[in-house]
Scaffold this motif. Structure first.
Motif, PDB file in Angstrom:
ATOM      1  N   SER A  94       0.840  -1.198   0.000  1.00  0.00           N
ATOM      2  CA  SER A  94       0.000   0.000   0.000  1.00  0.00           C
ATOM      3  C   SER A  94       0.880   1.256   0.000  1.00  0.00           C
ATOM      4  CB  SER A  94      -0.906   0.015   1.234  1.00  0.00           C
ATOM      5  OG  SER A  94      -1.383   1.316   1.506  1.00  0.00           O
ATOM      6  N   SER A  95       0.690   2.116  -0.981  1.00  0.00           N
ATOM      7  CA  SER A  95       1.459   3.360  -1.041  1.00  0.00           C
ATOM      8  C   SER A  95       1.179   4.245   0.168  1.00  0.00           C
ATOM      9  CB  SER A  95       1.111   4.144  -2.306  1.00  0.00           C
ATOM     10  OG  SER A  95       1.447   3.432  -3.454  1.00  0.00           O
ATOM     11  N   ALA A  96      -0.076   4.333   0.555  1.00  0.00           N
ATOM     12  CA  ALA A  96      -0.444   5.207   1.666  1.00  0.00           C
ATOM     13  C   ALA A  96       0.164   4.708   2.976  1.00  0.00           C
ATOM     14  CB  ALA A  96      -1.958   5.307   1.774  1.00  0.00           C
ATOM     15  N   ALA A  97       0.135   3.389   3.197  1.00  0.00           N
ATOM     16  CA  ALA A  97       0.765   2.838   4.397  1.00  0.00           C
ATOM     17  C   ALA A  97       2.280   3.019   4.346  1.00  0.00           C
ATOM     18  CB  ALA A  97       0.403   1.362   4.539  1.00  0.00           C
ATOM     19  N   TYR A  98       2.855   2.883   3.166  1.00  0.00           N
ATOM     20  CA  TYR A  98       4.292   3.086   2.961  1.00  0.00           C
ATOM     21  C   TYR A  98       4.693   4.491   3.415  1.00  0.00           C
ATOM     22  CZ  TYR A  98       8.586   2.566  -0.039  1.00  0.00           C
ATOM     23  OH  TYR A  98       9.856   2.479  -0.548  1.00  0.00           O
ATOM     24  N   ARG A  99       3.886   5.506   3.074  1.00  0.00           N
ATOM     25  CA  ARG A  99       4.175   6.878   3.500  1.00  0.00           C
ATOM     26  C   ARG A  99       4.272   6.974   5.025  1.00  0.00           C
ATOM     27  NH1 ARG A  99      -1.105   8.721   0.445  1.00  0.00           N
ATOM     28  NH2 ARG A  99      -0.438   8.265  -1.685  1.00  0.00           N
ATOM     29  N   VAL A 100       3.314   6.366   5.690  1.00  0.00           N
ATOM     30  CA  VAL A 100       3.272   6.462   7.147  1.00  0.00           C
ATOM     31  C   VAL A 100       4.426   5.683   7.769  1.00  0.00           C
ATOM     32  CG1 VAL A 100       1.910   5.927   9.201  1.00  0.00           C
ATOM     33  CG2 VAL A 100       0.793   6.887   7.173  1.00  0.00           C
ATOM     34  N   ARG A 101       4.770   4.533   7.195  1.00  0.00           N
ATOM     35  CA  ARG A 101       5.922   3.792   7.715  1.00  0.00           C
ATOM     36  C   ARG A 101       7.190   4.642   7.654  1.00  0.00           C
ATOM     37  NH1 ARG A 101       3.750  -0.678   4.441  1.00  0.00           N
ATOM     38  NH2 ARG A 101       5.452  -0.398   2.936  1.00  0.00           N
ATOM     39  N   ILE A 102       7.371   5.356   6.540  1.00  0.00           N
ATOM     40  CA  ILE A 102       8.540   6.238   6.421  1.00  0.00           C
ATOM     41  C   ILE A 102       8.522   7.289   7.525  1.00  0.00           C
ATOM     42  CG2 ILE A 102       9.682   7.976   5.008  1.00  0.00           C
ATOM     43  CD1 ILE A 102       8.599   6.442   2.529  1.00  0.00           C
ATOM     44  N   GLY A 103       7.374   7.934   7.714  1.00  0.00           N
ATOM     45  CA  GLY A 103       7.274   8.972   8.729  1.00  0.00           C
ATOM     46  C   GLY A 103       7.565   8.453  10.128  1.00  0.00           C
ATOM     47  N   LEU A 104       7.012   7.302  10.469  1.00  0.00           N
ATOM     48  CA  LEU A 104       7.272   6.709  11.781  1.00  0.00           C
ATOM     49  C   LEU A 104       8.754   6.389  11.941  1.00  0.00           C
ATOM     50  CD1 LEU A 104       4.178   4.323  11.941  1.00  0.00           C
ATOM     51  CD2 LEU A 104       4.582   6.282  13.448  1.00  0.00           C
ATOM     52  N   ASN A 105       9.368   5.869  10.879  1.00  0.00           N
ATOM     53  CA  ASN A 105      10.792   5.547  10.944  1.00  0.00           C
ATOM     54  C   ASN A 105      11.648   6.803  11.090  1.00  0.00           C
ATOM     55  OD1 ASN A 105      10.073   2.887  10.607  1.00  0.00           O
ATOM     56  ND2 ASN A 105      10.762   2.726   8.494  1.00  0.00           N
ATOM     57  N   LEU A 106      11.302   7.864  10.358  1.00  0.00           N
ATOM     58  CA  LEU A 106      12.055   9.109  10.479  1.00  0.00           C
ATOM     59  C   LEU A 106      11.996   9.656  11.907  1.00  0.00           C
ATOM     60  CD1 LEU A 106      11.060  10.886   7.147  1.00  0.00           C
ATOM     61  CD2 LEU A 106      13.362  10.148   7.774  1.00  0.00           C
ATOM     62  N   LYS A 107      10.879   9.426  12.567  1.00  0.00           N
ATOM     63  CA  LYS A 107      10.728   9.873  13.953  1.00  0.00           C
ATOM     64  C   LYS A 107      11.390   8.924  14.946  1.00  0.00           C
ATOM     65  CE  LYS A 107       8.029  13.500  13.318  1.00  0.00           C
ATOM     66  NZ  LYS A 107       8.400  14.863  13.744  1.00  0.00           N
ATOM     67  N   GLY A 108      11.815   7.746  14.474  1.00  0.00           N
ATOM     68  CA  GLY A 108      12.394   6.757  15.373  1.00  0.00           C
ATOM     69  C   GLY A 108      11.381   6.118  16.295  1.00  0.00           C
ATOM     70  N   LEU A 109      10.127   6.033  15.840  1.00  0.00           N
ATOM     71  CA  LEU A 109       9.047   5.503  16.672  1.00  0.00           C
ATOM     72  C   LEU A 109       8.859   4.008  16.417  1.00  0.00           C
ATOM     73  CD1 LEU A 109       6.471   8.385  16.155  1.00  0.00           C
ATOM     74  CD2 LEU A 109       7.801   7.926  18.224  1.00  0.00           C
ATOM     75  N   ALA A 141      18.461   9.882  -2.973  1.00  0.00           N
ATOM     76  CA  ALA A 141      18.907  10.422  -1.684  1.00  0.00           C
ATOM     77  C   ALA A 141      18.086   9.851  -0.534  1.00  0.00           C
ATOM     78  CB  ALA A 141      18.803  11.948  -1.705  1.00  0.00           C
ATOM     79  N   CYS A 142      16.789   9.727  -0.738  1.00  0.00           N
ATOM     80  CA  CYS A 142      15.926   9.165   0.306  1.00  0.00           C
ATOM     81  C   CYS A 142      16.312   7.722   0.625  1.00  0.00           C
ATOM     82  CB  CYS A 142      14.464   9.231  -0.128  1.00  0.00           C
ATOM     83  SG  CYS A 142      13.742  10.882  -0.148  1.00  0.00           S
ATOM     84  N   LEU A 143      16.536   6.938  -0.409  1.00  0.00           N
ATOM     85  CA  LEU A 143      16.796   5.514  -0.210  1.00  0.00           C
ATOM     86  C   LEU A 143      18.173   5.239   0.376  1.00  0.00           C
ATOM     87  CD1 LEU A 143      15.080   4.020  -3.378  1.00  0.00           C
ATOM     88  CD2 LEU A 143      14.230   4.097  -1.027  1.00  0.00           C
ATOM     89  N   GLU A 144      18.984   6.266   0.524  1.00  0.00           N
ATOM     90  CA  GLU A 144      20.233   6.117   1.261  1.00  0.00           C
ATOM     91  C   GLU A 144      20.002   6.122   2.773  1.00  0.00           C
ATOM     92  OE1 GLU A 144      22.968   9.094   0.001  1.00  0.00           O
ATOM     93  OE2 GLU A 144      23.174   8.285  -2.037  1.00  0.00           O
ATOM     94  N   LEU A 145      18.812   6.548   3.194  1.00  0.00           N
ATOM     95  CA  LEU A 145      18.501   6.639   4.622  1.00  0.00           C
ATOM     96  C   LEU A 145      17.800   5.375   5.099  1.00  0.00           C
ATOM     97  CD1 LEU A 145      17.124  10.299   4.774  1.00  0.00           C
ATOM     98  CD2 LEU A 145      19.465   9.504   5.180  1.00  0.00           C
ATOM     99  N   PRO A 146      18.210   4.814   6.245  1.00  0.00           N
ATOM    100  CA  PRO A 146      17.565   3.607   6.758  1.00  0.00           C
ATOM    101  C   PRO A 146      16.061   3.760   6.951  1.00  0.00           C
ATOM    102  CG  PRO A 146      19.612   4.019   7.935  1.00  0.00           C
ATOM    103  CD  PRO A 146      19.369   5.216   7.063  1.00  0.00           C
ATOM    104  N   ARG A 198      14.621   2.963   3.594  1.00  0.00           N
ATOM    105  CA  ARG A 198      14.891   1.582   3.175  1.00  0.00           C
ATOM    106  C   ARG A 198      14.081   0.594   4.003  1.00  0.00           C
ATOM    107  NH1 ARG A 198      20.383   3.252   3.331  1.00  0.00           N
ATOM    108  NH2 ARG A 198      20.745   1.899   5.149  1.00  0.00           N
ATOM    109  N   ASP A 199      14.001   0.827   5.314  1.00  0.00           N
ATOM    110  CA  ASP A 199      13.295  -0.115   6.184  1.00  0.00           C
ATOM    111  C   ASP A 199      11.789  -0.079   5.990  1.00  0.00           C
ATOM    112  OD1 ASP A 199      15.746  -0.820   7.208  1.00  0.00           O
ATOM    113  OD2 ASP A 199      15.550   0.364   9.040  1.00  0.00           O
ATOM    114  N   ALA A 200      11.279   0.993   5.393  1.00  0.00           N
ATOM    115  CA  ALA A 200       9.841   1.092   5.123  1.00  0.00           C
ATOM    116  C   ALA A 200       9.450   0.445   3.808  1.00  0.00           C
ATOM    117  CB  ALA A 200       9.422   2.565   5.109  1.00  0.00           C
ATOM    118  N   ALA A 201      10.424  -0.006   3.019  1.00  0.00           N
ATOM    119  CA  ALA A 201      10.151  -0.535   1.683  1.00  0.00           C
ATOM    120  C   ALA A 201       9.210  -1.738   1.746  1.00  0.00           C
ATOM    121  CB  ALA A 201      11.452  -0.923   1.001  1.00  0.00           C
ATOM    122  N   PRO A 202       8.384  -1.903   0.728  1.00  0.00           N
ATOM    123  CA  PRO A 202       7.414  -3.001   0.734  1.00  0.00           C
ATOM    124  C   PRO A 202       8.017  -4.377   0.998  1.00  0.00           C
ATOM    125  CG  PRO A 202       6.864  -1.455  -0.990  1.00  0.00           C
ATOM    126  CD  PRO A 202       8.175  -0.996  -0.407  1.00  0.00           C
TER     127      PRO A 202
END
Length: 221
Positions: A13-28, A199-204, A207-211
């Motif tokens: 899911s693209s929409a869930a993928y967005r949120v996974r990235i955001g949660l990961n960026l926050k370290g949550l 540049a984004c995909l260089e950040l964990p 990468r960790d949010a990838a499907p």
């Protein structure tokens, strides 16, 4: 806030993928609750999930006893509750630009290509798969043409969509780029988009949010 986070998600899911990235960026830390959008006709359509989200869509974020829906609204919620690192710039003018870039993807590109639209084209109008793929590529291409023009040579564009820190715009861009490649599109047509994605995909966090890294992703061959 120490209440647990659960994300009702589907690996592709693209929409869930967005949120996974955001949660990961926050370290949550969060628990993934898989909702298979294809199994048994779609688990999101079952009455039990409809009580969680009457729209019968993912993602849904559960924070303690509260449920939050709509990916961009979820991203802004977590940004307000956990402000560091920020997902939006400081000034109103900068925030407006970032929100407009995010909504270009989330409101204008993605809805024309999501699963329920494709199912309708197939089941109600008997549109064959090759024609559906043309539809998808057309609308992604139209959206990416506009997105590229808004990013290219803009003084605010940096390593990422806005400067040198990822924002919600990047949370939206990367999943849509993934979808474009999934349907055979060559991102070299949009060099600024392609550069930001790299540049984004260089950040964990990205990468960790990838499907294919999600617990509900099918085993790779």
């Amino acid at each position: 806030m120490n209440e647990e986070l659960r994300l009702y998600s589907y690996w592709r899911s693209s929409a869930a993928y967005r949120v996974r990235i955001g949660l990961n960026l926050k370290g949550l830390a969060y628990e993934t609750v898989p909702v298979h959008l294809l199994r048994d006709g779609g688990e999101q359509l079952a009455p039990g999930f409809a009580a969680t989200n009457p729209q019968k869509l993912v993602p849904v974020l559960q924070h303690g006893q509260r449920l939050f829906r709509q990916s961009l609204a979820i991203l802004e919620y977590i940004d307000e509750v956990w402000p560091d690192p920020p997902l939006l710039p400081i000034t109103a003018r900068e925030r407006q630009r970032v929100r407009s870039l995010a909504q270009l993807v989330a409101a204008d590109i993605h809805p024309l290509n999501n699963l329920r639209v494709m199912r309708f084209l197939e089941q109600e109008w008997n549109v064959p798969q090759p024609e559906r793929d043309v539809w998808i590529r057309h609308w992604i291409g139209e959206g990416f043409n506009a997105l590229e023009a808004l990013l290219r040579d803009h003084p605010a564009t940096g390593t990422f969509c806005d400067g040198h820190v990822p924002t919600i715009a990047d949370c939206c861009l990367v999943p849509q780029a993934y979808n474009a490649r999934r349907f055979g599109m060559d991102l070299s047509r949009w060099p600024t988009i392609a550069s930001i994605e790299r540049a984004c995909l260089e950040l964990p966090a990205f990468r960790d949010a990838a499907p294919d890294r999600q617990p509900d992703a099918p085993p790779s061959n």
